[in-house]
Scaffold this active site. Structure first.
Site, PDB file in Angstrom:
ATOM      1  N   HIS A  20       0.864  -1.170   0.000  1.00 49.23           N
ATOM      2  CA  HIS A  20       0.000   0.000   0.000  1.00 49.23           C
ATOM      3  C   HIS A  20       0.902   1.222   0.000  1.00 49.23           C
ATOM      4  O   HIS A  20       2.077   1.133   0.362  1.00 49.23           O
ATOM      5  CB  HIS A  20      -0.866  -0.032   1.270  1.00 49.23           C
ATOM      6  CG  HIS A  20      -1.979   0.961   1.281  1.00 49.23           C
ATOM      7  ND1 HIS A  20      -1.791   2.270   1.663  1.00 49.23           N
ATOM      8  CD2 HIS A  20      -3.284   0.839   0.959  1.00 49.23           C
ATOM      9  CE1 HIS A  20      -2.937   2.917   1.583  1.00 49.23           C
ATOM     10  NE2 HIS A  20      -3.865   2.067   1.158  1.00 49.23           N
ATOM     11  N   TYR A  21       0.379   2.368  -0.377  1.00 53.18           N
ATOM     12  CA  TYR A  21       1.218   3.571  -0.398  1.00 53.18           C
ATOM     13  C   TYR A  21       1.542   4.089   1.003  1.00 53.18           C
ATOM     14  O   TYR A  21       2.457   4.882   1.181  1.00 53.18           O
ATOM     15  CB  TYR A  21       0.584   4.681  -1.237  1.00 53.18           C
ATOM     16  CG  TYR A  21      -0.698   5.246  -0.667  1.00 53.18           C
ATOM     17  CD1 TYR A  21      -0.685   6.267   0.280  1.00 53.18           C
ATOM     18  CD2 TYR A  21      -1.939   4.760  -1.079  1.00 53.18           C
ATOM     19  CE1 TYR A  21      -1.859   6.781   0.811  1.00 53.18           C
ATOM     20  CE2 TYR A  21      -3.116   5.264  -0.560  1.00 53.18           C
ATOM     21  CZ  TYR A  21      -3.068   6.276   0.382  1.00 53.18           C
ATOM     22  OH  TYR A  21      -4.230   6.778   0.900  1.00 53.18           O
ATOM     23  N   ARG A  22       0.825   3.631   2.014  1.00 55.28           N
ATOM     24  CA  ARG A  22       1.083   4.095   3.380  1.00 55.28           C
ATOM     25  C   ARG A  22       2.254   3.344   4.010  1.00 55.28           C
ATOM     26  O   ARG A  22       2.593   2.236   3.604  1.00 55.28           O
ATOM     27  CB  ARG A  22      -0.159   3.904   4.247  1.00 55.28           C
ATOM     28  CG  ARG A  22      -1.278   4.840   3.862  1.00 55.28           C
ATOM     29  CD  ARG A  22      -2.425   4.769   4.837  1.00 55.28           C
ATOM     30  NE  ARG A  22      -3.415   5.764   4.484  1.00 55.28           N
ATOM     31  CZ  ARG A  22      -4.709   5.550   4.464  1.00 55.28           C
ATOM     32  NH1 ARG A  22      -5.196   4.367   4.805  1.00 55.28           N
ATOM     33  NH2 ARG A  22      -5.536   6.517   4.133  1.00 55.28           N
TER      34      ARG A  22
END
EC number: 3.1.15.-
Length: 181
Positions: A128-130
């Protein structure tokens, strides 16, 4: 075991330095935990072959630490390149976490993400981008509850698997002492 979107992927890279434009990844390790931070899977710990030229360009700190740990010798002896390391790591991760579900977890993962983006894009895209960055929590605790810092000591081995294990233990410690959940 079925892949679970609530599981967390923990990663650590060892590099020849801190600049992705000139330095390279020499070791990768991953662990997967459930959402309660219990380790449920250990991925391959891979020394990634790099040329003697790349290894010789390391600064003194990296030469010393990676030499003393045996990593430089493991890198020289390794037959695994970056693409193979990515494929092996993703094959492991697919068993536990669907693509795009887990934030990148670890300590100073922004630095790891920079190297993944440059040299191992397919693996970087698996996350995920997080980020779930334990070093962010550490910086907050250092400022808001400095007495709590004394209760957790890291070994700082600069070996990928041990570093991830310490990151998980460190977050477990902060969870019990700071967040109390």
């Amino acid at each position: 075991m079925a892949a679970d979107a609530n599981n967390l992927i923990w990663i650590d890279l060892e590099m020849t330095g801190l600049e992705p434009d000139v330095d390279r990844v020499i070791e990768i390790a991953t662990l997967v935990t459930d959402q309660e931070l219990n380790i449920i899977g250990q991925g391959p710990v891979i020394a990634i072959h790099q040329s003697d030229e790349v290894l010789a360009a390391m600064d003194d700190w990296n030469q010393k630490h990676h030499g003393e740990s045996g990593l430089i010798d493991r890198v020289r002896a390794s037959q695994v390149n970056e693409a193979q390391a990515v494929a092996q790591t993703i094959a492991f991760l697919e068993q536990y976490v669907p693509k795009g579900a887990s934030p990148m977890c670890g300590n100073s993962v922004g630095q790891d993400r920079r190297f993944l983006n440059r040299y191992m894009r397919e693996l970087e895209d698996y996350f995920h981008y997080r980020n779930l960055d334990v070093s962010t929590v550490k910086e907050l605790v250092k400022r808001w509850s400095p007495e709590t810092m004394a209760g957790f000591k890291k070994q700082n081995t600069h070996q990928a698997l041990q570093d991830i294990q310490e990151s998980i233990a460190e977050l477990q410690y902060y969870r019990s002492k700071v967040f109390k959940i």
